[in-house]
Write an enzyme that holds these catalytic residues in place. Sequence first.
Site, PDB file in Angstrom:
ATOM      1  N   LYS A 185       7.306  14.091  55.536  1.00  0.00           N
ATOM      2  CA  LYS A 185       6.042  13.751  54.865  1.00  0.00           C
ATOM      3  C   LYS A 185       5.265  15.011  54.529  1.00  0.00           C
ATOM      4  CE  LYS A 185       3.836  13.223  59.328  1.00  0.00           C
ATOM      5  NZ  LYS A 185       2.999  14.430  59.209  1.00  0.00           N
TER       6      LYS A 185
ATOM      7  N   ASP B 182       6.547  17.002  59.577  1.00  0.00           N
ATOM      8  CA  ASP B 182       5.631  17.530  58.572  1.00  0.00           C
ATOM      9  C   ASP B 182       6.488  18.480  57.728  1.00  0.00           C
ATOM     10  OD1 ASP B 182       2.874  17.206  57.943  1.00  0.00           O
ATOM     11  OD2 ASP B 182       2.412  19.217  58.692  1.00  0.00           O
TER      12      ASP B 182
ATOM     13  N   ASP C  63       6.077  14.569  64.546  1.00  0.00           N
ATOM     14  CA  ASP C  63       5.890  16.018  64.311  1.00  0.00           C
ATOM     15  C   ASP C  63       6.059  16.907  65.549  1.00  0.00           C
ATOM     16  OD1 ASP C  63       5.260  14.903  61.886  1.00  0.00           O
ATOM     17  OD2 ASP C  63       3.264  15.778  61.707  1.00  0.00           O
TER      18      ASP C  63
ATOM     19  N   CYS D  63      -1.962  13.623  62.967  1.00  0.00           N
ATOM     20  CA  CYS D  63      -0.829  12.811  62.520  1.00  0.00           C
ATOM     21  C   CYS D  63      -0.548  11.599  63.404  1.00  0.00           C
ATOM     22  CB  CYS D  63       0.402  13.695  62.344  1.00  0.00           C
ATOM     23  SG  CYS D  63       0.170  14.831  60.936  1.00  0.00           S
TER      24      CYS D  63
ATOM     25  N   HIS E  42       1.442  24.626  49.593  1.00  0.00           N
ATOM     26  CA  HIS E  42       0.940  23.249  49.641  1.00  0.00           C
ATOM     27  C   HIS E  42      -0.597  23.200  49.610  1.00  0.00           C
ATOM     28  CE1 HIS E  42       0.229  19.211  51.511  1.00  0.00           C
ATOM     29  NE2 HIS E  42       1.204  18.918  50.668  1.00  0.00           N
TER      30      HIS E  42
ATOM     31  N   HIS F 204       6.111  20.526  54.353  1.00  0.00           N
ATOM     32  CA  HIS F 204       5.327  20.962  53.204  1.00  0.00           C
ATOM     33  C   HIS F 204       6.085  21.894  52.268  1.00  0.00           C
ATOM     34  CE1 HIS F 204       1.864  19.063  54.923  1.00  0.00           C
ATOM     35  NE2 HIS F 204       1.764  19.891  55.939  1.00  0.00           N
TER      36      HIS F 204
ATOM     37  N   HIS G 268       1.981  26.134  57.274  1.00  0.00           N
ATOM     38  CA  HIS G 268       2.760  25.591  58.394  1.00  0.00           C
ATOM     39  C   HIS G 268       3.832  24.635  57.899  1.00  0.00           C
ATOM     40  CE1 HIS G 268      -0.219  22.434  57.634  1.00  0.00           C
ATOM     41  NE2 HIS G 268       0.639  21.591  58.192  1.00  0.00           N
TER      42      HIS G 268
HETATM   43  C1  VGL Z   1      -0.736  17.891  61.450  1.00  0.00           C
HETATM   44  C2  VGL Z   1      -2.434  19.221  60.690  1.00  0.00           C
HETATM   45  C3  VGL Z   1      -1.717  19.521  59.557  1.00  0.00           C
HETATM   46  C4  VGL Z   1      -0.220  17.009  62.538  1.00  0.00           C
HETATM   47  C5  VGL Z   1      -0.011  18.179  60.321  1.00  0.00           C
HETATM   48  O1  VGL Z   1       1.018  16.876  62.687  1.00  0.00           O
HETATM   49  O2  VGL Z   1      -1.051  16.448  63.280  1.00  0.00           O
HETATM   50  N1  VGL Z   1      -1.951  18.415  61.627  1.00  0.00           N
HETATM   51  N2  VGL Z   1      -0.499  18.989  59.380  1.00  0.00           N
HETATM   52 ZN    ZN Z   2       0.670  19.577  57.768  1.00  0.00          ZN
END
Ligand code: VGL
Ligand code: ZN
Length: 242
Positions: free
Chosen positions: A143, A83, A45, A188, A89, A85, A118
């Site tokens: 994901k 990430d 990410d 993550c 979401h 979404h 996000h």
């Molecule tokens: C993440 C919060 C929400 C991450 C992703 O990549 O750590 N944290 N979505």
């Molecule tokens: Zn996320």
Amino acid sequence: MTTMQRRDFVRHIGAAGLLGLGAAPLAFAAASIKPDAKSALLVVDVQNCFVTGGTLPVKDGEQVVPIINKLSGAFENVVVTQDWHTAGHVSFASAHAGKKPFETTKLGYGTQVLWPDHCVQGSADAALHKDLALPKAQLIIRKGYHQGTDSYSAFMEADGKTSTGLAAYLKAHGVDTVYVCGLATDFCVAWTALDARKAGFKAYVIEDASRGIDLNGSLKAAWEKMAKAGVKRIQSADIVAA
Ligand code: VGL
Ligand code: ZN
């Protein structure tokens, strides 16, 4: 060298260095871990959303980019995650009446932290950081694209039963060890490392190639959980000379 200098030298390198154990003098062997063909670097990410100017910025998140670029040279296998979404979401606070970002709610699969909107699919915010230079990357795992289920982990969605296919992919390629880095350490990255252990991989987290969100002590808790699960905590200098 003077006595003082010598004393300092001894203090810094310790007995092992003086004895010259191993092939290289230990005191100078900064990079001690050599990833092999069975190792994969998992770059989690490193997207615009998680760096300064993004929708869910992780403090100093962009600082991991040059470190990860350099690390990637030591790996034959590099896998990237995003990430990714849907709009609206379930992990977005905006999808829950009366809820604000960083509060929690109960979902069918457990407690869910609610985030600002996000990493919406196809947005500039969800794109990989422009300076990320990973020509070797062989797979991008996206994901968090099921509307009702979050997925911090690159292996398993938050329901604990929907696989992303990553474990099978890595096993099909003979990978038995993963080195996890990226954003965010306590979400993550940690969930990916923990699930890697559950799936039978050896797992390392490269601390300085990751940055955390640290929500209510989540960073310390994540490191403790990872240590218990046998995830090894290392630094990029253990793999590539600083
Ligand atoms: C993440 C919060 C929400 C991450 C992703 O990549 O750590 N944290 N979505
Ligand atoms: Zn996320």
